[in-house]
Each structure stands twice: as C-alpha cells, then as structure tokens.
Design a protein around this motif. Structure first.
Motif, PDB file in Angstrom:
ATOM      1  N   SER A  79       0.826  -1.209   0.000  1.00 46.12           N
ATOM      2  CA  SER A  79       0.000   0.000   0.000  1.00 46.12           C
ATOM      3  C   SER A  79       0.859   1.258   0.000  1.00 46.12           C
ATOM      4  CB  SER A  79      -0.925   0.003   1.217  1.00 46.12           C
ATOM      5  OG  SER A  79      -1.738  -1.134   1.244  1.00 46.12           O
ATOM      6  N   ALA A  80       1.904   1.286   0.831  1.00 40.59           N
ATOM      7  CA  ALA A  80       2.756   2.474   0.916  1.00 40.59           C
ATOM      8  C   ALA A  80       3.521   2.698  -0.385  1.00 40.59           C
ATOM      9  CB  ALA A  80       3.722   2.337   2.092  1.00 40.59           C
ATOM     10  N   PHE A  81       4.019   1.621  -0.979  1.00 41.60           N
ATOM     11  CA  PHE A  81       4.775   1.763  -2.224  1.00 41.60           C
ATOM     12  C   PHE A  81       3.869   2.225  -3.365  1.00 41.60           C
ATOM     13  CE2 PHE A  81       6.623   0.011  -6.161  1.00 41.60           C
ATOM     14  CZ  PHE A  81       7.871   0.616  -6.112  1.00 41.60           C
ATOM     15  N   ALA A  82       2.675   1.641  -3.462  1.00 44.60           N
ATOM     16  CA  ALA A  82       1.733   2.043  -4.511  1.00 44.60           C
ATOM     17  C   ALA A  82       1.281   3.487  -4.306  1.00 44.60           C
ATOM     18  CB  ALA A  82       0.533   1.102  -4.518  1.00 44.60           C
ATOM     19  N   THR A  83       1.043   3.876  -3.062  1.00 45.77           N
ATOM     20  CA  THR A  83       0.644   5.256  -2.770  1.00 45.77           C
ATOM     21  C   THR A  83       1.732   6.228  -3.154  1.00 45.77           C
ATOM     22  OG1 THR A  83      -0.710   4.477  -0.917  1.00 45.77           O
ATOM     23  CG2 THR A  83      -0.167   6.818  -0.974  1.00 45.77           C
ATOM     24  N   LEU A  84       2.982   5.870  -2.862  1.00 45.44           N
ATOM     25  CA  LEU A  84       4.095   6.756  -3.202  1.00 45.44           C
ATOM     26  C   LEU A  84       4.253   6.898  -4.715  1.00 45.44           C
ATOM     27  CD1 LEU A  84       6.451   8.417  -2.022  1.00 45.44           C
ATOM     28  CD2 LEU A  84       7.869   6.369  -2.221  1.00 45.44           C
ATOM     29  N   PRO A 124     -19.874   2.960   2.909  1.00 46.70           N
ATOM     30  CA  PRO A 124     -19.770   2.905   1.436  1.00 46.70           C
ATOM     31  C   PRO A 124     -18.626   2.017   0.954  1.00 46.70           C
ATOM     32  CG  PRO A 124     -20.092   5.165   2.174  1.00 46.70           C
ATOM     33  CD  PRO A 124     -19.851   4.356   3.401  1.00 46.70           C
ATOM     34  N   MET A 125     -17.483   2.069   1.628  1.00 48.04           N
ATOM     35  CA  MET A 125     -16.370   1.218   1.213  1.00 48.04           C
ATOM     36  C   MET A 125     -16.698  -0.254   1.438  1.00 48.04           C
ATOM     37  SD  MET A 125     -12.772   3.130   2.103  1.00 48.04           S
ATOM     38  CE  MET A 125     -13.104   3.391   3.831  1.00 48.04           C
ATOM     39  N   TYR A 126     -17.375  -0.558   2.532  1.00 45.78           N
ATOM     40  CA  TYR A 126     -17.767  -1.946   2.794  1.00 45.78           C
ATOM     41  C   TYR A 126     -18.679  -2.467   1.687  1.00 45.78           C
ATOM     42  CZ  TYR A 126     -20.339  -5.829   4.868  1.00 45.78           C
ATOM     43  OH  TYR A 126     -20.926  -7.042   5.083  1.00 45.78           O
ATOM     44  N   LEU A 127     -19.680  -1.683   1.314  1.00 45.18           N
ATOM     45  CA  LEU A 127     -20.604  -2.100   0.262  1.00 45.18           C
ATOM     46  C   LEU A 127     -19.889  -2.239  -1.078  1.00 45.18           C
ATOM     47  CD1 LEU A 127     -23.681   0.144   1.166  1.00 45.18           C
ATOM     48  CD2 LEU A 127     -23.356  -2.286   1.679  1.00 45.18           C
ATOM     49  N   MET A 143      -6.460  -1.392  -1.261  1.00 49.21           N
ATOM     50  CA  MET A 143      -7.102  -0.346  -2.061  1.00 49.21           C
ATOM     51  C   MET A 143      -7.585   0.832  -1.208  1.00 49.21           C
ATOM     52  SD  MET A 143      -9.140  -2.640  -4.907  1.00 49.21           S
ATOM     53  CE  MET A 143      -9.732  -1.185  -5.752  1.00 49.21           C
ATOM     54  N   PRO A 144      -8.261   0.615  -0.075  1.00 49.27           N
ATOM     55  CA  PRO A 144      -8.618   1.763   0.773  1.00 49.27           C
ATOM     56  C   PRO A 144      -7.409   2.507   1.325  1.00 49.27           C
ATOM     57  CG  PRO A 144      -9.997  -0.111   1.307  1.00 49.27           C
ATOM     58  CD  PRO A 144      -8.925  -0.619   0.386  1.00 49.27           C
ATOM     59  N   TYR A 145      -6.336   1.774   1.681  1.00 49.29           N
ATOM     60  CA  TYR A 145      -5.138   2.446   2.195  1.00 49.29           C
ATOM     61  C   TYR A 145      -4.541   3.369   1.138  1.00 49.29           C
ATOM     62  CZ  TYR A 145      -4.984  -0.552   6.349  1.00 49.29           C
ATOM     63  OH  TYR A 145      -5.261  -1.175   7.539  1.00 49.29           O
ATOM     64  N   ILE A 146      -4.493   2.904  -0.100  1.00 42.38           N
ATOM     65  CA  ILE A 146      -3.974   3.737  -1.190  1.00 42.38           C
ATOM     66  C   ILE A 146      -4.862   4.964  -1.377  1.00 42.38           C
ATOM     67  CG2 ILE A 146      -3.507   3.836  -3.663  1.00 42.38           C
ATOM     68  CD1 ILE A 146      -2.802   0.868  -3.550  1.00 42.38           C
ATOM     69  N   SER A 205       1.275   4.630   8.944  1.00 37.96           N
ATOM     70  CA  SER A 205      -0.173   4.819   9.004  1.00 37.96           C
ATOM     71  C   SER A 205      -0.904   3.516   8.688  1.00 37.96           C
ATOM     72  CB  SER A 205      -0.593   5.925   8.031  1.00 37.96           C
ATOM     73  OG  SER A 205      -1.986   6.076   8.016  1.00 37.96           O
ATOM     74  N   ASN A 206      -0.428   2.788   7.682  1.00 36.42           N
ATOM     75  CA  ASN A 206      -1.037   1.503   7.327  1.00 36.42           C
ATOM     76  C   ASN A 206      -0.759   0.442   8.384  1.00 36.42           C
ATOM     77  OD1 ASN A 206      -1.788   2.766   4.928  1.00 36.42           O
ATOM     78  ND2 ASN A 206      -0.006   2.007   3.819  1.00 36.42           N
ATOM     79  N   TRP A 207       0.436   0.443   8.922  1.00 36.05           N
ATOM     80  CA  TRP A 207       0.839  -0.574   9.894  1.00 36.05           C
ATOM     81  C   TRP A 207       0.014  -0.481  11.174  1.00 36.05           C
ATOM     82  CZ3 TRP A 207       3.854  -4.823   9.919  1.00 36.05           C
ATOM     83  CH2 TRP A 207       4.264  -5.341  11.151  1.00 36.05           C
TER      84      TRP A 207
END
Length: 271
Positions: A79-84, A124-127, A143-146, A205-207
């Motif tokens: 998640s962190a690498f994709a976000t960066l 909404p994210m759950y649905l 996906m939500p973390y990104i 933040s993700n951890w």
C-alpha cells in the motif's frame, strides 16, 4: 562557576521530560516481556528475576503472531509503495503539466478528501468491496489504504517538486527523454531523500491502522497484527508477558525502517 540562563535550561528540561515520558511505556513493555504473569502482577515496576524468552516464542507460535505479522507487513508495504508511486506521478502531472482549470479543481478535490473523516466512508467502502468480491481479501485493505493516503502524499511530494528547476527537465528533453523518462530518471532520483519520509509516513499509518482492518478482514488467516492484539485475550489466556512480547514484535518494522533510512530522513529534514 558558569551560570546557565533559565531560557537555555528550560527548553532542554522540557525536551528531556518529553523524551522520558515517551520512552517510559516502551521500556515498561520491554521489561514486562521477559517476566512471568506473577511477577508482572506482584511487582510491575521491578526488573525480571530471569529473562523469560519463552514469552516471545509463545507469542510468535502459540498466538500466531508470525502469520499476522507477515499479513501486516505485506499489506503495509504494498500500500505504501503504490501510494508513493501514484502520488509522485500525480504530483508531477499537477506541477509540470498544464490542465487549465482542471489542475486547480483536482487539487481542490484532493484537499476536500483530506477533510472527510474516515469513519464516514466505512459503510460505502464496505458495500463497494462486497460488490466487487474483494471483501476478506488483502485488496480489501490495500485499495482503501492507497485511496486514503493518496491526497496527503500528493501535497507532500508536490511541495518538493516545486523546488526543482525546470532547466533539469529541459536538459532531459534535449537528450530525448519522454515524460515517463523525465519522471523516472530525473525527478525521482532528485526527490529520493524527501520521498523516504513520505513512504515511512504512509507505511506507519497503514501498519497501525485498526478500524478498516477490523471491519474488512474478518477471516483469521488475513488478520493484521493490530487487530490480532484484541483477540489475544482468548489465545494467550491473559498471559501478559506474551502479550508484551507480541507488542514488541509490532515495533520491529518501525525500528528497522528508521535504522536503515535514518540518514535519508535527516537529509530530507535538512533540505
């Protein structure tokens, strides 16, 4: 005897007190991770009579910390690498490319995204994840973390990109580099020191995230380490020593990241 004015002593005293208060819980948990339940309850502030390393083994195997640890590590790193990567590309596009009014509107939308509470998006994210058949899979967190980390990453990277002179990119264009070549071979190497703390911020933040991990991953095999701490009551039968050992395991990636990247972090702060 040399006298030190109060205005010089007071700030250092405050800093020392702050550091002591910050480190005290960590030191207490580390000390308790080597003690038995009886020692922790009878004398919580004393040192252990002998170093009880079995607490770490019980936590790693008996409470399945090894599995939860790898789940958290995989999800947080990806998640962190994709976000960066996405944040750097987006910042470069908003900084260097001309979109007329679209660029400003995109920045406004990203700023608005920073103001939206995460709790209001859980349903909404759950649905959405349920309809996409991603619920109870690692992508349910990745996906939500990104998505949640992208706005802040864009603004942080954008601040560094504005400091890079356009002459460097013009030289790259003269050498025949495409827009992607400029980003990968010119921009990223220059901004690498500032990108390191941005990556660490996203990773931490993700951890440490709990709310989405607890809602979107209910299967035990995908459970992350922060969520598993809640379930330790049954798995460890309130073995406080093993619980403290599990907490120490959760600190390993943070300490290793800082030990490996601390020079780049200091360089980025100086810059």
């Amino acid at each position: 005897m040399k006298r030190f004015p109060l205005r010089r002593v007071l700030p250092h005293t405050v800093i020392v007190i702050y550091i002591g208060l910050s480190l005290f819980p960590l030191i207490w948990v580390l000390n308790s991770s080597f003690k038995t339940n009886k020692e922790i309850i009878a004398s919580p502030w004393s040192f252990p009579e002998q170093l009880l390393l079995s607490n770490y083994w019980n936590a790693w195997t008996g409470a399945h910390v090894s599995q939860y640890f790898m789940n958290s590590l995989l999800i947080s790193l990806v998640s962190a690498f994709a976000t960066l990567c996405l944040g750097t590309a987006t910042s470069y596009a908003l900084t260097r490319m001309k979109f007329f009014r679209s660029s400003q509107r995109i920045k406004q939308l990203l700023m608005l995204a920073l103001l939206v509470p995460v709790g209001s998006l859980l349903v909404p994210m759950y649905l959405l994840l349920r309809d996409l058949h991603l619920y109870n899979t690692p992508l349910a967190l990745i996906m939500p973390y990104i998505t949640m980390g992208l706005p802040l990453t864009v603004f942080m990277v954008n601040a560094f990109l504005k400091l890079i002179p356009n002459e460097l990119e013009e030289a790259g264009i003269m050498d025949g580099l495409s827009i992607y070549g400029l980003l990968v071979r010119v921009i990223v190497p220059i901004t690498l020191p500032p990108l390191v703390p941005v990556f660490m911020l996203d990773f931490l933040s993700n951890w440490n995230e709990f709310m989405m991990a607890n809602l979107f991953l209910t299967k035990e095999k995908f459970r992350t380490l922060p969520v598993s701490m809640v379930a330790f009551y049954d798995q460890l039968n309130m073995n406080y020593g093993s619980l403290c050992a599990a907490i120490m395991f959760s600190l390993i990636p943070v300490v290793l990241l800082y030990a490996i990247l601390h020079k780049r972090i200091i360089a980025s702060v100086k810059a």
